[in-house]
Design a protein around this motif. Structure first.
Motif, mmCIF file in Angstrom:
data_model
loop_
_atom_site.group_PDB
_atom_site.id
_atom_site.type_symbol
_atom_site.label_atom_id
_atom_site.label_comp_id
_atom_site.label_asym_id
_atom_site.label_seq_id
_atom_site.Cartn_x
_atom_site.Cartn_y
_atom_site.Cartn_z
ATOM 1 N N ASP A 334 1.803 -15.552 1.799
ATOM 2 C CA ASP A 334 2.451 -15.962 0.747
ATOM 3 C C ASP A 334 2.424 -14.186 0.068
ATOM 4 N N LEU A 335 3.723 -14.649 -0.697
ATOM 5 C CA LEU A 335 3.994 -12.627 -0.616
ATOM 6 C C LEU A 335 3.445 -11.362 -1.352
ATOM 7 N N SER A 336 2.460 -12.080 -2.831
ATOM 8 C CA SER A 336 2.040 -11.637 -3.486
ATOM 9 C C SER A 336 1.213 -11.762 -3.087
ATOM 10 N N TYR A 337 -0.467 -12.163 -2.550
ATOM 11 C CA TYR A 337 -1.519 -11.393 -2.001
ATOM 12 C C TYR A 337 -1.421 -10.107 -0.421
ATOM 13 N N LEU A 338 -0.479 -10.591 0.291
ATOM 14 C CA LEU A 338 0.308 -10.228 1.600
ATOM 15 C C LEU A 338 0.732 -8.536 1.041
ATOM 16 N N SER A 339 1.528 -8.481 -0.056
ATOM 17 C CA SER A 339 1.420 -7.490 -0.492
ATOM 18 C C SER A 339 0.851 -6.986 -1.073
ATOM 19 N N ILE A 340 -0.489 -7.161 -1.748
ATOM 20 C CA ILE A 340 -1.062 -6.421 -2.210
ATOM 21 C C ILE A 340 -2.271 -5.849 -1.532
ATOM 22 N N GLU A 341 -2.099 -7.114 -0.330
ATOM 23 C CA GLU A 341 -2.848 -6.011 1.049
ATOM 24 C C GLU A 341 -2.372 -5.594 1.778
ATOM 25 N N SER A 342 -1.126 -5.310 1.558
ATOM 26 C CA SER A 342 -0.470 -3.925 2.557
ATOM 27 C C SER A 342 -0.902 -3.106 1.908
ATOM 28 N N ARG A 343 -0.872 -3.180 0.563
ATOM 29 C CA ARG A 343 -0.753 -1.246 0.105
ATOM 30 C C ARG A 343 -1.857 -0.963 0.156
ATOM 31 N N LYS A 344 -3.286 -2.111 -0.414
ATOM 32 C CA LYS A 344 -4.267 -1.339 -0.250
ATOM 33 C C LYS A 344 -4.859 -0.924 1.425
ATOM 34 N N PHE A 345 -3.154 -1.325 1.982
ATOM 35 C CA PHE A 345 -3.858 -0.585 3.981
ATOM 36 C C PHE A 345 -3.135 0.729 3.572
ATOM 37 N N PHE A 346 -2.042 0.321 2.902
ATOM 38 C CA PHE A 346 -1.997 1.978 3.467
ATOM 39 C C PHE A 346 -2.775 3.607 2.154
ATOM 40 N N HIS A 347 -2.900 2.704 1.005
ATOM 41 C CA HIS A 347 -3.983 3.710 0.653
ATOM 42 C C HIS A 347 -4.943 3.954 1.150
ATOM 43 N N ALA A 348 -5.401 3.339 2.018
ATOM 44 C CA ALA A 348 -6.721 3.423 2.573
ATOM 45 C C ALA A 348 -6.348 4.507 3.839
ATOM 46 N N ILE A 349 -5.317 4.318 4.714
ATOM 47 C CA ILE A 349 -5.246 4.877 5.064
ATOM 48 C C ILE A 349 -4.413 6.406 4.930
ATOM 49 N N GLU A 350 -3.410 6.721 3.638
ATOM 50 C CA GLU A 350 -3.269 8.232 2.955
ATOM 51 C C GLU A 350 -4.994 8.876 2.619
ATOM 52 N N LYS A 351 -6.453 8.511 2.197
ATOM 53 C CA LYS A 351 -7.025 8.726 2.222
ATOM 54 C C LYS A 351 -7.715 9.234 3.553
ATOM 55 N N GLU A 352 -8.011 8.255 4.582
ATOM 56 C CA GLU A 352 -8.759 8.413 6.239
ATOM 57 C C GLU A 352 -7.984 9.764 6.073
ATOM 58 N N LEU A 377 6.128 -14.508 -8.961
ATOM 59 C CA LEU A 377 5.404 -13.229 -8.838
ATOM 60 C C LEU A 377 5.338 -12.035 -9.820
ATOM 61 N N ASN A 378 5.849 -12.209 -10.781
ATOM 62 C CA ASN A 378 5.298 -11.075 -11.784
ATOM 63 C C ASN A 378 3.782 -11.393 -12.666
ATOM 64 N N LYS A 379 3.945 -12.967 -12.418
ATOM 65 C CA LYS A 379 2.848 -13.312 -13.833
ATOM 66 C C LYS A 379 1.812 -13.502 -12.495
ATOM 67 N N GLN A 380 1.705 -13.659 -10.868
ATOM 68 C CA GLN A 380 1.538 -13.633 -10.176
ATOM 69 C C GLN A 380 0.423 -12.169 -9.865
ATOM 70 N N GLY A 381 1.645 -10.960 -10.053
ATOM 71 C CA GLY A 381 0.895 -9.834 -9.232
ATOM 72 C C GLY A 381 1.203 -9.362 -8.912
ATOM 73 N N HIS A 382 1.964 -8.236 -7.956
ATOM 74 C CA HIS A 382 2.028 -8.125 -6.681
ATOM 75 C C HIS A 382 2.449 -6.616 -6.717
ATOM 76 N N GLU A 383 3.012 -6.170 -4.765
ATOM 77 C CA GLU A 383 3.534 -4.441 -4.818
ATOM 78 C C GLU A 383 4.683 -4.700 -4.677
ATOM 79 N N ILE A 384 4.980 -5.577 -4.364
ATOM 80 C CA ILE A 384 6.242 -5.461 -3.768
ATOM 81 C C ILE A 384 7.679 -4.757 -4.822
ATOM 82 N N ASP A 385 8.317 -3.437 -3.659
ATOM 83 C CA ASP A 385 9.148 -2.932 -4.437
ATOM 84 C C ASP A 385 10.653 -3.508 -4.038
ATOM 85 N N SER A 386 10.870 -3.701 -3.905
ATOM 86 C CA SER A 386 12.079 -4.051 -3.148
ATOM 87 C C SER A 386 12.270 -5.854 -2.954
#
Length: 557
Positions: A334-352, A377-386
């Motif tokens: 699920d590209l939408s879900y996985l991209s969103i969860e990955s982005r959360k992980f990256f932001h959490a690391i930036e903060k930590e 994907l645009n309608k579902q929402g996602h965090e994909i850059d490329s």
């Protein structure tokens, strides 16, 4: 040909041969040569003819097309000659043709041919001539199949790429990954070239990068990840820092230290146990090879429990040495879900770990993507850059062909017209000039065709625009800007100024500008508003006069 070229300020060698060496005068249908012989036999071969190259319906259920293939057509014209080997072959397959015909073929080139065209990369519409080709009828007839071949797929795949660009949005990076699925080597090379013109940013096709100067992209496959078993396989573990001031003696140990920190960081909203050590080994090896350009494929085992944490451990180790990892690629799930969860992980690391910008780490996606997937994907929402797009892009999976045609519209200054019971197949006669009329808001309102002897439309002057065949469809337009569409790209023996062929980058820029010029309702994926293609009142009257003159009159019993 050389003297003709000099007359027009053009060195014969200034236009290179066609990109594909298969594009020769023999790349045509046999009936082009049989017609050429029949013209020659009848003494008609030197009669001056005008042909239009156009299409009848835009592809992919849309209302627009992007014109591609012009440069290759001009390269073909500039180098058009039949060599002795080709003449010998034609003699073998046309044994009953007189020797004089083959002498004629030996001597022909395109020195008396004129080619007018809409600039490559332009947004174009049905019925409008993309190219107007004038010259001796037998010679121009030999150009028909090569021209249609060079324009059809080029325009189709450029349009497909432009549609992907529009649905993805200007901010996203689009990567063409289609070579392995393309229709043969030439399909792959052509697709890479025209996807770039249509708005893609880079290609995985190394040959296209070399030949056309298209930026290259590529990382590694699942095979690379699964080829490793353990970090113990890594022999050379040294990595010099980005600035060269120091050397990490054991990069593997540094990565494992960061992985342990990730596993024990209580502020991270994820809990994960042991990640795949074979995957970790692959990521470390790839980072040691490409510390400046580390992008990892993270879905070989499990994206969130292994791929993303392993990537982050390597990225954080690189960061400690002054490098910045490029990002991750998702190729399944699920590209939408996985991209969103990955982005959360990256932001959490930036903060930590207080690492500025880590939350913006690039997330790329592939996995048999197409225009509909991007829209979803645009309608579902996602965090994909490329996006990396292959099969559906380069094969034009949803439509096999564009359907360009090449029709005679005038011979010896006499207009000709193809009639049909199917009104969509009725051609528009006469040698024509073509214009795009813009409204007060800066968008194109209508494209209009006029006879070459009619006065051109002028800014601020009202002009009647008529549907070529439907009497009730008509409108007055007062253009705020007038753009002449057909420009001279091969002047023959005329004194027309020849347009220079733009670079590939200039074609791409022109295409992007053209897409932005159009009204959004003409460009939307679903139920687009039809764009108006019209003729002048004078040309409308002549079309219908000629139609009635040429059409046979039936008789009822």
């Amino acid at each position: 040909m050389e003297s003709m070229a000099k007359e027009n300020g053009l060195a014969a060698s200034s236009i290179p041969a066609a990109t594909n060496p298969m594009v020769t005068p023999l790349l045509t249908d046999q009936y082009q040569f049989t017609m050429a012989y029949a013209y020659w036999k009848a003494g008609k071969h030197q009669e001056r003819a005008v042909f239009d190259l156009f299409f009848r319906k835009s592809p992919f259920g849309g209302e627009y097309t992007v014109f591609g293939g012009l440069e290759e057509c001009i390269r073909f014209v500039a180098n058009f000659r039949l060599d002795e080997e080709e003449i010998s072959y034609l003699q073998s397959v046309m044994p009953r043709c007189e020797d004089g015909f083959f002498e004629f073929l030996r001597d022909i080139d395109c020195s008396d041919v004129e080619v007018y065209a809409i600039p490559e990369g332009s947004v174009v519409f049905p019925k409008m001539p993309l190219m107007r080709v004038e010259g001796p009828v037998a010679v121009v007839q030999l150009l028909e199949t090569p021209f249609v071949n060079l324009v059809n797929f080029a325009s189709l795949v450029t349009t497909n790429a432009a549609r992907h660009r529009l649905v993805a949005g200007k901010s996203k990076t689009l990567l063409e990954f289609g070579l392995r699925r393309a229709q043969g080597p030439d399909g792959g090379m052509s697709a890479s070239r025209y996807c770039y013109i249509g708005g893609f940013d880079a290609t995985s096709n190394v040959a296209a990068g070399k030949l056309f100067g298209i930026p290259l992209c590529g990382t590694h496959s699942h095979a690379f990840v699964s080829s490793f078993m353990s970090p113990n396989e890594i022999i050379n573990r040294e990595l010099q820092s980005h600035d060269g001031s120091s050397t990490c003696q054991d990069f593997v140990n540094l990565v494992q230290t960061w992985l342990s920190k990730l596993q024990h960081a209580v502020s991270l909203p994820w809990f994960f146990g042991d990640t795949s050590q074979s995957e970790l080994a692959a990521f470390i090896s790839y980072a040691l090879a490409f510390p400046h350009n580390f992008l990892a494929l993270v879905d070989t085992y499990n994206v969130m429990r292994s791929g993303v944490p392993n990537f982050c451990a390597v990225a954080l180790a690189l960061n400690e040495l002054g490098y910045k990892a490029n990002g991750i690629r998702l190729d399944s799930g699920d590209l939408s879900y996985l991209s969103i969860e990955s982005r959360k992980f990256f932001h959490a690391i930036e903060k930590e770990f207080c690492i500025s910008g880590f939350g913006k780490t690039t997330i790329a996606a592939s996995n048999d993507l197409n225009e509909e997937t991007l829209d979803a994907l645009n309608k579902q929402g996602h965090e994909i850059d490329s996006y990396g797009i292959g099969t559906h892009l380069v094969t034009c999976y949803s439509q096999a062909a564009l359907g360009c045609v090449f029709k005679l519209v005038e011979i010896n200054n006499k207009p000709r017209m193809k009639l049909s019971e199917d009104i969509t197949k009725v051609s528009i006669p006469c040698k024509k000039q073509c214009f795009r009329l813009y409204g007060s808001e800066g968008f194109p309102l209508v494209d209009i065709m006029l006879g070459v002897n009619e006065p051109s439309p002028k800014v601020g002057e009202r002009i009647l625009c008529r549907h070529p065949f439907i009497e009730s469809k008509r409108a007055y337009v007062v253009p705020q800007r007038v753009e002449e569409l057909l420009k001279c790209y091969w002047p023959g023996k005329s004194y027309e100024k020849r347009e220079e062929l733009p670079s590939l980058q200039e074609m791409r820029n022109h295409c992007m500008q053209q897409l932005q010029k159009m009204r959004s309702d003409h460009m939307r994926r679903l139920n687009p508003t039809p764009y108006k293609v019209s003729v002048s009142g004078k040309l409308y009257d002549f079309i219908h006069f000629l139609w009635l003159s040429e059409a046979p009159v039936g008789e009822l019993q």
